[in-house]
Write an enzyme that holds these catalytic residues in place. Structure first.
Site, PDB file in Angstrom:
ATOM      1  N   HIS A  50       4.692   0.067   0.332  1.00 24.45           N
ATOM      2  CA  HIS A  50       5.419  -0.705   1.345  1.00 24.45           C
ATOM      3  C   HIS A  50       4.523  -1.780   1.941  1.00 24.45           C
ATOM      4  O   HIS A  50       3.298  -1.767   1.767  1.00 24.45           O
ATOM      5  CB  HIS A  50       6.020   0.203   2.423  1.00 24.45           C
ATOM      6  CG  HIS A  50       5.025   1.089   3.096  1.00 24.45           C
ATOM      7  ND1 HIS A  50       4.559   2.250   2.534  1.00 24.45           N
ATOM      8  CD2 HIS A  50       4.401   0.982   4.288  1.00 24.45           C
ATOM      9  CE1 HIS A  50       3.697   2.835   3.349  1.00 24.45           C
ATOM     10  NE2 HIS A  50       3.572   2.072   4.427  1.00 24.45           N
TER      11      HIS A  50
ATOM     12  N   ASP B 181       0.604   4.870   2.002  1.00 25.90           N
ATOM     13  CA  ASP B 181      -0.130   5.280   3.191  1.00 25.90           C
ATOM     14  C   ASP B 181      -1.276   6.227   2.835  1.00 25.90           C
ATOM     15  O   ASP B 181      -1.113   7.164   2.040  1.00 25.90           O
ATOM     16  CB  ASP B 181       0.812   5.978   4.182  1.00 25.90           C
ATOM     17  CG  ASP B 181       1.640   4.965   4.967  1.00 25.90           C
ATOM     18  OD1 ASP B 181       1.164   3.830   5.156  1.00 25.90           O
ATOM     19  OD2 ASP B 181       2.767   5.313   5.357  1.00 25.90           O
TER      20      ASP B 181
ATOM     21  N   HIS C  76       0.836  -1.211   0.000  1.00 28.75           N
ATOM     22  CA  HIS C  76       0.000   0.000   0.000  1.00 28.75           C
ATOM     23  C   HIS C  76       0.862   1.248   0.000  1.00 28.75           C
ATOM     24  O   HIS C  76       2.042   1.205   0.361  1.00 28.75           O
ATOM     25  CB  HIS C  76      -0.922   0.014   1.226  1.00 28.75           C
ATOM     26  CG  HIS C  76      -0.191   0.124   2.544  1.00 28.75           C
ATOM     27  ND1 HIS C  76       0.478  -0.935   3.136  1.00 28.75           N
ATOM     28  CD2 HIS C  76      -0.002   1.187   3.381  1.00 28.75           C
ATOM     29  CE1 HIS C  76       1.021  -0.540   4.270  1.00 28.75           C
ATOM     30  NE2 HIS C  76       0.754   0.747   4.448  1.00 28.75           N
TER      31      HIS C  76
ATOM     32  N   ARG D 187       5.357   6.415  14.023  1.00 26.39           N
ATOM     33  CA  ARG D 187       5.402   6.994  12.668  1.00 26.39           C
ATOM     34  C   ARG D 187       4.960   8.451  12.673  1.00 26.39           C
ATOM     35  O   ARG D 187       3.939   8.796  13.273  1.00 26.39           O
ATOM     36  CB  ARG D 187       4.475   6.202  11.729  1.00 26.39           C
ATOM     37  CG  ARG D 187       4.667   6.583  10.269  1.00 26.39           C
ATOM     38  CD  ARG D 187       3.746   5.788   9.355  1.00 26.39           C
ATOM     39  NE  ARG D 187       2.431   6.404   9.298  1.00 26.39           N
ATOM     40  CZ  ARG D 187       1.362   5.818   8.778  1.00 26.39           C
ATOM     41  NH1 ARG D 187       1.429   4.597   8.285  1.00 26.39           N
ATOM     42  NH2 ARG D 187       0.204   6.438   8.744  1.00 26.39           N
TER      43      ARG D 187
HETATM   44  C1  SIN Z   1       3.064   1.443   7.633  1.00 26.08           C
HETATM   45  O1  SIN Z   1       2.353   0.782   6.887  1.00 26.08           O
HETATM   46  O2  SIN Z   1       3.200   2.656   7.514  1.00 26.08           O
HETATM   47  C2  SIN Z   1       3.813   0.730   8.758  1.00 26.08           C
HETATM   48  C3  SIN Z   1       4.963  -0.040   8.246  1.00 26.08           C
HETATM   49  C4  SIN Z   1       5.597  -0.866   9.314  1.00 26.08           C
HETATM   50  O3  SIN Z   1       5.058  -0.970  10.425  1.00 26.08           O
HETATM   51  O4  SIN Z   1       6.643  -1.455   9.055  1.00 26.08           O
END
Ligand code: SIN
Length: 282
Positions: A258, A100, A98, A273
Protein backbone atom coordinates in the site's frame (compact mmCIF):
# COMPACT_ATOMS: atom_id res chain seq x y z
CA UNK A 1 -24.26 -7.62 4.47
CA UNK A 2 -23.65 -6.37 0.92
CA UNK A 3 -20.32 -6.94 -0.88
CA UNK A 4 -19.33 -4.77 -3.84
CA UNK A 5 -16.13 -5.61 -5.69
CA UNK A 6 -14.33 -2.34 -6.45
CA UNK A 7 -11.69 -3.21 -9.08
CA UNK A 8 -10.69 -6.24 -11.14
CA UNK A 9 -7.48 -6.51 -9.12
CA UNK A 10 -8.51 -6.35 -5.46
CA UNK A 11 -10.74 -4.68 -2.92
CA UNK A 12 -14.40 -4.83 -1.92
CA UNK A 13 -16.64 -2.41 -0.08
CA UNK A 14 -18.81 -4.05 2.56
CA UNK A 15 -22.02 -2.36 3.70
CA UNK A 16 -24.83 -3.29 6.03
CA UNK A 17 -22.50 -4.35 8.83
CA UNK A 18 -21.25 -2.72 12.04
CA UNK A 19 -17.64 -3.50 12.89
CA UNK A 20 -18.37 -3.06 16.60
CA UNK A 21 -20.73 -6.02 16.26
CA UNK A 22 -18.23 -8.10 14.30
CA UNK A 23 -15.89 -7.67 17.27
CA UNK A 24 -18.46 -9.52 19.41
CA UNK A 25 -19.87 -12.04 16.95
CA UNK A 26 -17.98 -15.21 15.91
CA UNK A 27 -20.11 -15.93 12.82
CA UNK A 28 -19.79 -12.41 11.43
CA UNK A 29 -16.06 -12.41 12.18
CA UNK A 30 -15.67 -15.67 10.24
CA UNK A 31 -17.49 -14.18 7.24
CA UNK A 32 -15.35 -11.05 7.25
CA UNK A 33 -12.21 -13.18 7.50
CA UNK A 34 -13.25 -15.17 4.43
CA UNK A 35 -13.97 -11.97 2.52
CA UNK A 36 -10.55 -10.63 3.44
CA UNK A 37 -8.81 -13.72 2.09
CA UNK A 38 -10.85 -13.40 -1.12
CA UNK A 39 -10.58 -9.64 -1.77
CA UNK A 40 -7.32 -8.82 0.09
CA UNK A 41 -8.57 -5.41 1.19
CA UNK A 42 -12.01 -4.60 2.59
CA UNK A 43 -13.54 -1.17 3.03
CA UNK A 44 -16.33 -0.05 5.37
CA UNK A 45 -17.90 3.41 5.66
CA UNK A 46 -19.59 5.23 8.53
CA UNK A 47 -18.20 3.11 11.33
CA UNK A 48 -18.42 5.21 14.48
CA UNK A 49 -16.27 3.00 16.69
CA UNK A 50 -14.16 3.65 19.76
CA UNK A 51 -10.49 2.65 19.98
CA UNK A 52 -11.58 -0.32 22.13
CA UNK A 53 -14.07 -1.47 19.46
CA UNK A 54 -11.47 -0.92 16.75
CA UNK A 55 -9.00 -3.13 18.67
CA UNK A 56 -11.65 -5.77 19.43
CA UNK A 57 -12.54 -6.01 15.73
CA UNK A 58 -8.86 -6.25 14.72
CA UNK A 59 -8.22 -8.97 17.36
CA UNK A 60 -10.63 -11.16 15.40
CA UNK A 61 -7.70 -11.69 13.01
CA UNK A 62 -4.97 -12.15 15.64
CA UNK A 63 -3.05 -10.46 18.45
CA UNK A 64 -2.04 -6.82 17.99
CA UNK A 65 1.36 -5.17 18.15
CA UNK A 66 2.47 -1.58 18.69
CA UNK A 67 5.07 0.24 16.62
CA UNK A 68 8.42 1.19 18.17
CA UNK A 69 8.26 4.71 16.69
CA UNK A 70 4.56 5.56 16.48
CA UNK A 71 2.58 6.87 19.44
CA UNK A 72 -0.15 4.57 20.72
CA UNK A 73 -3.61 5.46 21.96
CA UNK A 74 -3.33 5.84 25.77
CA UNK A 75 -6.54 3.95 26.33
CA UNK A 76 -5.87 1.03 24.00
CA UNK A 77 -2.54 -0.75 23.47
CA UNK A 78 -2.41 -1.94 19.87
CA UNK A 79 -3.94 1.20 18.35
CA UNK A 80 -1.24 3.43 16.90
CA UNK A 81 -1.62 6.98 15.63
CA UNK A 82 -0.61 7.92 12.11
CA UNK A 83 -1.37 11.59 12.57
CA UNK A 84 0.02 14.21 10.20
CA UNK A 85 -0.13 17.98 10.41
CA UNK A 86 2.06 20.88 9.25
CA UNK A 87 4.05 20.40 12.49
CA UNK A 88 4.93 16.74 11.69
CA UNK A 89 8.61 15.96 10.95
CA UNK A 90 9.45 16.25 7.25
CA UNK A 91 10.46 12.60 6.89
CA UNK A 92 7.67 10.48 5.40
CA UNK A 93 7.50 6.71 5.09
CA UNK A 94 3.90 5.85 4.27
CA UNK A 95 4.07 7.48 0.81
CA UNK A 96 6.12 4.62 -0.54
CA UNK A 97 4.86 1.27 -1.78
CA UNK A 98 5.40 -1.11 1.13
CA UNK A 99 4.07 -3.98 3.18
CA UNK A 100 3.85 -2.96 6.81
CA UNK A 101 6.82 -3.76 9.05
CA UNK A 102 8.68 -6.02 6.64
CA UNK A 103 11.62 -5.07 8.89
CA UNK A 104 10.26 -7.53 11.47
CA UNK A 105 11.18 -11.22 11.45
CA UNK A 106 7.43 -11.81 11.57
CA UNK A 107 5.78 -8.96 9.67
CA UNK A 108 2.10 -8.24 10.41
CA UNK A 109 -0.55 -10.45 8.77
CA UNK A 110 -2.75 -7.43 8.31
CA UNK A 111 -3.98 -4.12 9.63
CA UNK A 112 -7.20 -2.25 10.33
CA UNK A 113 -6.93 1.46 9.51
CA UNK A 114 -9.61 3.92 10.62
CA UNK A 115 -9.94 7.47 9.42
CA UNK A 116 -10.39 9.87 12.32
CA UNK A 117 -9.90 13.09 10.35
CA UNK A 118 -8.99 13.67 6.72
CA UNK A 119 -8.59 16.54 4.30
CA UNK A 120 -11.64 17.54 2.23
CA UNK A 121 -9.79 16.14 -0.77
CA UNK A 122 -6.52 14.20 -1.01
CA UNK A 123 -4.83 11.81 1.41
CA UNK A 124 -6.14 8.69 -0.36
CA UNK A 125 -4.52 5.29 0.19
CA UNK A 126 -3.69 2.88 -2.63
CA UNK A 127 -3.19 -0.88 -2.46
CA UNK A 128 -1.66 -3.28 -4.98
CA UNK A 129 -2.32 -7.00 -5.39
CA UNK A 130 1.13 -8.57 -5.22
CA UNK A 131 -0.15 -12.05 -6.15
CA UNK A 132 -1.33 -10.63 -9.45
CA UNK A 133 1.98 -8.78 -9.80
CA UNK A 134 3.80 -12.10 -9.35
CA UNK A 135 1.49 -14.08 -11.68
CA UNK A 136 1.96 -11.60 -14.50
CA UNK A 137 5.76 -11.53 -14.40
CA UNK A 138 7.48 -13.00 -17.45
CA UNK A 139 8.36 -16.67 -16.92
CA UNK A 140 12.11 -16.06 -17.13
CA UNK A 141 11.88 -13.53 -14.28
CA UNK A 142 9.83 -15.99 -12.19
CA UNK A 143 12.53 -18.60 -12.75
CA UNK A 144 15.29 -16.16 -11.88
CA UNK A 145 13.74 -14.99 -8.60
CA UNK A 146 12.41 -18.34 -7.38
CA UNK A 147 15.26 -18.81 -4.89
CA UNK A 148 16.12 -15.17 -4.22
CA UNK A 149 16.11 -13.67 -0.75
CA UNK A 150 16.35 -10.06 0.34
CA UNK A 151 17.06 -7.98 3.43
CA UNK A 152 14.53 -5.47 4.76
CA UNK A 153 15.61 -2.67 7.03
CA UNK A 154 14.16 -0.38 9.64
CA UNK A 155 17.62 1.15 10.05
CA UNK A 156 17.77 2.33 6.43
CA UNK A 157 14.24 3.80 6.48
CA UNK A 158 12.60 4.95 9.73
CA UNK A 159 15.98 5.41 11.45
CA UNK A 160 17.94 7.07 8.65
CA UNK A 161 17.28 10.62 9.87
CA UNK A 162 18.09 9.81 13.53
CA UNK A 163 21.46 10.25 15.26
CA UNK A 164 23.78 7.26 14.72
CA UNK A 165 23.62 6.04 18.34
CA UNK A 166 19.79 5.89 18.24
CA UNK A 167 19.88 4.27 14.83
CA UNK A 168 22.29 1.56 15.99
CA UNK A 169 20.38 0.95 19.22
CA UNK A 170 17.20 0.37 17.21
CA UNK A 171 19.07 -1.98 14.90
CA UNK A 172 20.03 -4.04 17.94
CA UNK A 173 16.32 -4.36 18.76
CA UNK A 174 15.26 -4.99 15.17
CA UNK A 175 18.13 -6.57 13.22
CA UNK A 176 17.39 -6.39 9.49
CA UNK A 177 15.61 -9.66 8.63
CA UNK A 178 15.95 -11.65 5.45
CA UNK A 179 12.77 -12.70 3.64
CA UNK A 180 12.06 -14.62 0.44
CA UNK A 181 11.43 -12.45 -2.63
CA UNK A 182 8.57 -14.78 -3.59
CA UNK A 183 6.37 -15.43 -0.60
CA UNK A 184 3.73 -18.16 -0.18
CA UNK A 185 0.44 -17.19 1.46
CA UNK A 186 -0.01 -19.37 4.57
CA UNK A 187 -3.79 -19.72 4.04
CA UNK A 188 -4.20 -19.98 0.26
CA UNK A 189 -0.78 -21.32 -0.76
CA UNK A 190 -0.62 -18.68 -3.51
CA UNK A 191 2.68 -17.00 -4.35
CA UNK A 192 3.27 -13.26 -4.29
CA UNK A 193 6.05 -10.82 -4.94
CA UNK A 194 7.32 -9.80 -1.51
CA UNK A 195 9.33 -6.64 -2.11
CA UNK A 196 8.39 -3.10 -1.01
CA UNK A 197 9.90 0.01 0.48
CA UNK A 198 11.90 -1.53 3.33
CA UNK A 199 13.98 -3.79 1.08
CA UNK A 200 17.68 -2.91 0.79
CA UNK A 201 19.34 -5.68 -1.25
CA UNK A 202 19.28 -9.30 -2.31
CA UNK A 203 21.32 -11.48 0.01
CA UNK A 204 22.01 -14.42 -2.33
CA UNK A 205 22.24 -12.83 -5.77
CA UNK A 206 26.03 -13.20 -6.07
CA UNK A 207 26.21 -16.81 -7.28
CA UNK A 208 27.82 -18.25 -10.40
CA UNK A 209 24.35 -18.52 -11.97
CA UNK A 210 24.08 -14.72 -12.17
CA UNK A 211 27.55 -13.26 -11.67
CA UNK A 212 30.40 -14.17 -14.07
CA UNK A 213 32.65 -11.26 -13.05
CA UNK A 214 32.32 -8.39 -10.59
CA UNK A 215 30.75 -6.08 -13.16
CA UNK A 216 27.66 -8.31 -13.29
CA UNK A 217 26.86 -7.98 -9.64
CA UNK A 218 25.77 -4.44 -8.74
CA UNK A 219 24.03 -3.41 -11.95
CA UNK A 220 22.42 -6.84 -12.30
CA UNK A 221 21.12 -6.92 -8.76
CA UNK A 222 20.12 -3.25 -8.69
CA UNK A 223 18.25 -3.40 -11.99
CA UNK A 224 16.37 -6.55 -11.01
CA UNK A 225 15.49 -5.13 -7.59
CA UNK A 226 14.29 -1.87 -9.12
CA UNK A 227 12.22 -3.79 -11.69
CA UNK A 228 10.56 -5.90 -8.99
CA UNK A 229 9.91 -2.90 -6.74
CA UNK A 230 8.32 -1.04 -9.67
CA UNK A 231 5.63 -3.71 -10.20
CA UNK A 232 3.36 -2.33 -7.47
CA UNK A 233 3.11 0.92 -9.46
CA UNK A 234 1.25 -0.82 -12.32
CA UNK A 235 -2.34 0.57 -12.29
CA UNK A 236 -3.94 -2.76 -13.31
CA UNK A 237 -2.85 -4.22 -9.95
CA UNK A 238 -4.20 -1.35 -7.85
CA UNK A 239 -7.10 0.18 -6.03
CA UNK A 240 -7.31 3.74 -4.69
CA UNK A 241 -9.57 4.51 -1.73
CA UNK A 242 -10.94 7.92 -0.84
CA UNK A 243 -11.32 8.34 2.90
CA UNK A 244 -14.14 9.93 4.85
CA UNK A 245 -14.14 10.22 8.65
CA UNK A 246 -15.33 6.91 10.11
CA UNK A 247 -14.29 4.81 7.12
CA UNK A 248 -12.16 1.73 7.77
CA UNK A 249 -9.88 -0.42 5.62
CA UNK A 250 -8.69 -3.92 6.52
CA UNK A 251 -5.91 -5.45 4.46
CA UNK A 252 -4.02 -8.69 4.13
CA UNK A 253 -0.44 -7.49 4.55
CA UNK A 254 0.96 -10.83 3.33
CA UNK A 255 -0.05 -10.37 -0.30
CA UNK A 256 -0.59 -6.63 -0.83
CA UNK A 257 1.39 -3.44 -0.72
CA UNK A 258 0.00 0.00 0.00
CA UNK A 259 0.88 3.66 -0.47
CA UNK A 260 -0.57 6.66 1.38
CA UNK A 261 -0.75 9.53 -1.08
CA UNK A 262 0.82 12.64 0.45
CA UNK A 263 -0.86 15.38 -1.58
CA UNK A 264 -2.72 17.14 1.23
CA UNK A 265 -0.35 19.37 3.27
CA UNK A 266 -1.00 21.74 4.99
CA UNK A 267 -4.21 19.86 5.89
CA UNK A 268 -4.43 17.53 8.86
CA UNK A 269 -4.86 13.79 8.39
CA UNK A 270 -5.36 11.51 11.41
CA UNK A 271 -5.55 7.74 11.04
CA UNK A 272 -5.60 5.09 13.78
CA UNK A 273 -4.17 1.68 12.93
CA UNK A 274 -4.41 -1.70 14.62
CA UNK A 275 -1.62 -3.96 13.42
CA UNK A 276 -2.10 -7.72 13.59
CA UNK A 277 0.89 -9.95 14.34
CA UNK A 278 1.87 -12.28 11.50
CA UNK A 279 4.08 -15.25 10.67
CA UNK A 280 7.61 -15.61 9.37
CA UNK A 281 7.36 -15.42 5.55
CA UNK A 282 8.30 -18.55 3.59
C1 SIN B 1 0.25 2.66 6.52
O1 SIN B 1 1.23 2.71 5.79
O2 SIN B 1 -0.04 1.67 7.18
C2 SIN B 1 -0.64 3.90 6.63
C3 SIN B 1 -1.48 4.07 5.43
C4 SIN B 1 -2.23 5.36 5.46
O3 SIN B 1 -2.00 6.20 6.34
O4 SIN B 1 -3.07 5.57 4.59
Amino acid sequence: MHVEKLTCALGAEISGIKLAEVGRNDDLAGEVNELLIKHKVLFFREQEISDAEHAAFARRFGELEDHPLASSADSEPGIIHIWKSPESPPERYENSWHTDAAWRERPPMGAVLRCVECPPVGGDTMWANMELAYEQLPDHIKEDIADLRARHSMEATFMAAKPADERLAMKERFPDPEHPVVRTHPVTGRKCLYTGGFITHFTNYHTAKRVRVGQDWHPGAANLLQYLISQSAIPEYQIRWRWTPGSVAVWDNRCTQHYAVMDYPPCIRRMNRATIIGDRPY
